[in-house]
Design an enzyme around this catalytic site. Structure first.
Site, mmCIF file in Angstrom:
data_model
loop_
_atom_site.group_PDB
_atom_site.id
_atom_site.type_symbol
_atom_site.label_atom_id
_atom_site.label_comp_id
_atom_site.label_asym_id
_atom_site.label_seq_id
_atom_site.Cartn_x
_atom_site.Cartn_y
_atom_site.Cartn_z
ATOM 1 N N GLY A 89 38.658 45.115 34.768
ATOM 2 C CA GLY A 89 39.478 45.500 35.676
ATOM 3 C C GLY A 89 40.608 46.392 35.493
ATOM 4 C CB SER A 90 40.523 49.346 33.024
ATOM 5 O OG SER A 90 39.242 50.120 33.703
ATOM 6 C CB ALA A 141 42.279 46.328 39.488
ATOM 7 C CG ASP A 154 38.123 43.772 39.688
ATOM 8 O OD1 ASP A 154 37.572 42.707 39.502
ATOM 9 O OD2 ASP A 154 37.951 44.761 38.675
HETATM 10 O O1 PMV Z 1 32.692 44.681 36.412
HETATM 11 P P1 PMV Z 1 33.797 43.955 37.444
HETATM 12 O O2 PMV Z 1 34.809 43.252 36.775
HETATM 13 O O3 PMV Z 1 34.281 45.113 38.293
HETATM 14 O O4 PMV Z 1 33.162 43.144 38.273
HETATM 15 C C1 PMV Z 1 32.370 43.305 39.308
HETATM 16 C C2 PMV Z 1 32.246 41.912 40.047
HETATM 17 C C3 PMV Z 1 31.233 42.003 41.099
HETATM 18 O O5 PMV Z 1 31.170 40.602 41.752
HETATM 19 C C4 PMV Z 1 30.011 42.228 40.583
HETATM 20 C C5 PMV Z 1 31.747 42.852 42.072
HETATM 21 C C6 PMV Z 1 32.847 42.590 42.774
HETATM 22 O O6 PMV Z 1 33.303 43.666 43.732
HETATM 23 O O7 PMV Z 1 33.235 41.427 42.986
#
Ligand code: PMV
Length: 309
Positions: free
Chosen positions: A103-104, A106, A148
């Site tokens: 989540g960097s 966000a 996020d």
């Molecule tokens: O990689 P991250 O933490 O941005 O997670 C993505 C999570 C997904 O479910 C794959 C996409 C989302 O928007 O929730």
């Protein structure tokens, strides 16, 4: 000078399935933070955004519409409603690994919004911050579920269902996670896009997998609320197997998952989009000291231990 912070996050359960309306669980990781500092700038220079970690200096009035740093600053200034290019220097730093599912993006956006609102002495509730950050997330992710921005802005464990809502939930007994970084950057937009195309071609294959992942997230929430941590590891293992079936894992992630389990973790899974990024492992106090070494020997570039509470 105004300073504001925002934590990283990990998804505990439900990544990818959450994009298709199933529930997911995410928690903040306060051990790593993004920071934004707002200071008055030189008269007539407008807003300058410095991001030394990224090697970037952005002049707001010259920046492209799709520049992520400029975009969130513009959104915040618009919401504040005063001058749209005030003489300010915004410096952004972050200890959150980039493009690893922590989540960097966000967190950087949240820290910027908080710092700008504080600087102008306006107050924006967490929900408002989360909504603004979501708009910036669209640039990073294409089709973000919204998980996020929610977990980072509220800084609490959340149970999240896209387009329906989310709830902060109670952690019955605090527990420890080891977060092991493969060192491989992964683009959420790319992985989500690839799965999206495969889903279009064969929804009948993927919907049952998403259903199973959603059921795991539901079970995990009550397990965490009741403090039955020993059951949680098993749910993580099951969730990882389903993510493998979605073809979003990779050999480096699988190797860290196996190493974590062999090193005494109660369960482990990839976290976030996959094809790189992080593995999370549920650990006990007894293995806290040695699990870092175990995971580094299995290829982890960095290991962060966090307590979920
Ligand atoms: O990689 P991250 O933490 O941005 O997670 C993505 C999570 C997904 O479910 C794959 C996409 C989302 O928007 O929730």
């Amino acid at each position: 000078m105004t300073l504001a912070y925002a934590p990283g996050k990990v998804i505990l359960f439900g990544e990818h399935a959450v994009v298709y309306g199933r529930p997911a669980i995410a928690v903040p990781v306060t051990e790593v933070q993004a920071q934004a500092c707002v200071e008055p700038g030189s008269a007539g220079n407008g807003t300058i955004i410095n991001a030394p970690d990224l090697g970037r200096r952005v002049v707001l009035h010259d920046a492209a519409d799709d520049d992520p740093l400029a975009h969130i600053v513009r959104l915040a200034l618009e919401a504040i409603g005063g001058e749209q290019d005030p003489d300010l220097v915004i410096t952004v730093t972050s200890a959150i690994p980039v493009a690893r599912g922590m989540g960097s993006g966000a967190a950087v956006s949240t820290a910027i919004v908080r710092a700008l609102f504080q600087h102008f002495r306006y107050w924006l509730p967490s929900r408002g911050i989360s909504d603004l950050v979501y708009k910036a997330e669209v640039l990073y992710h294409g089709r973000p579920s919204g998980i996020d921005n929610t977990v980072v802005a509220f800084e609490k464990p959340i149970y999240f269902v896209k387009d329906e809502g989310w709830e902060v939930f109670w952690v019955g007994v605090p527990f420890l996670l080891a977060i092991a970084d493969t060192g491989i950057q992964s683009s959420t937009k790319e992985v989500v896009g690839d799965l999206g195309r495969r889903y279009q071609g064969d929804a009948g294959k993927y919907d049952p997998l998403f259903d199973q992942i959603g059921a795991i997230a539901v079970a995990a929430r009550s397990t965490i609320e009741q403090g039955h941590i020993e059951k949680l590891g098993h749910l993580m293992d099951q969730n990882h197997r389903l993510l493998q079936q979605l073809s979003v894992s990779c050999p480096e992630l699988d190797r860290l998952v196996v190493a974590a389990r062999e090193g005494g973790a109660l369960g482990a899974k990839l976290s976030g989009a996959g094809w790189g990024g992080n593995v999370i492992a549920l650990i006990t106090e007894e293995i806290r000291e040695r699990i870092g070494m175990v995971l580094r020997l299995a290829g982890a570039a960095q290991v962060i231990i966090t307590e979920v509470r």
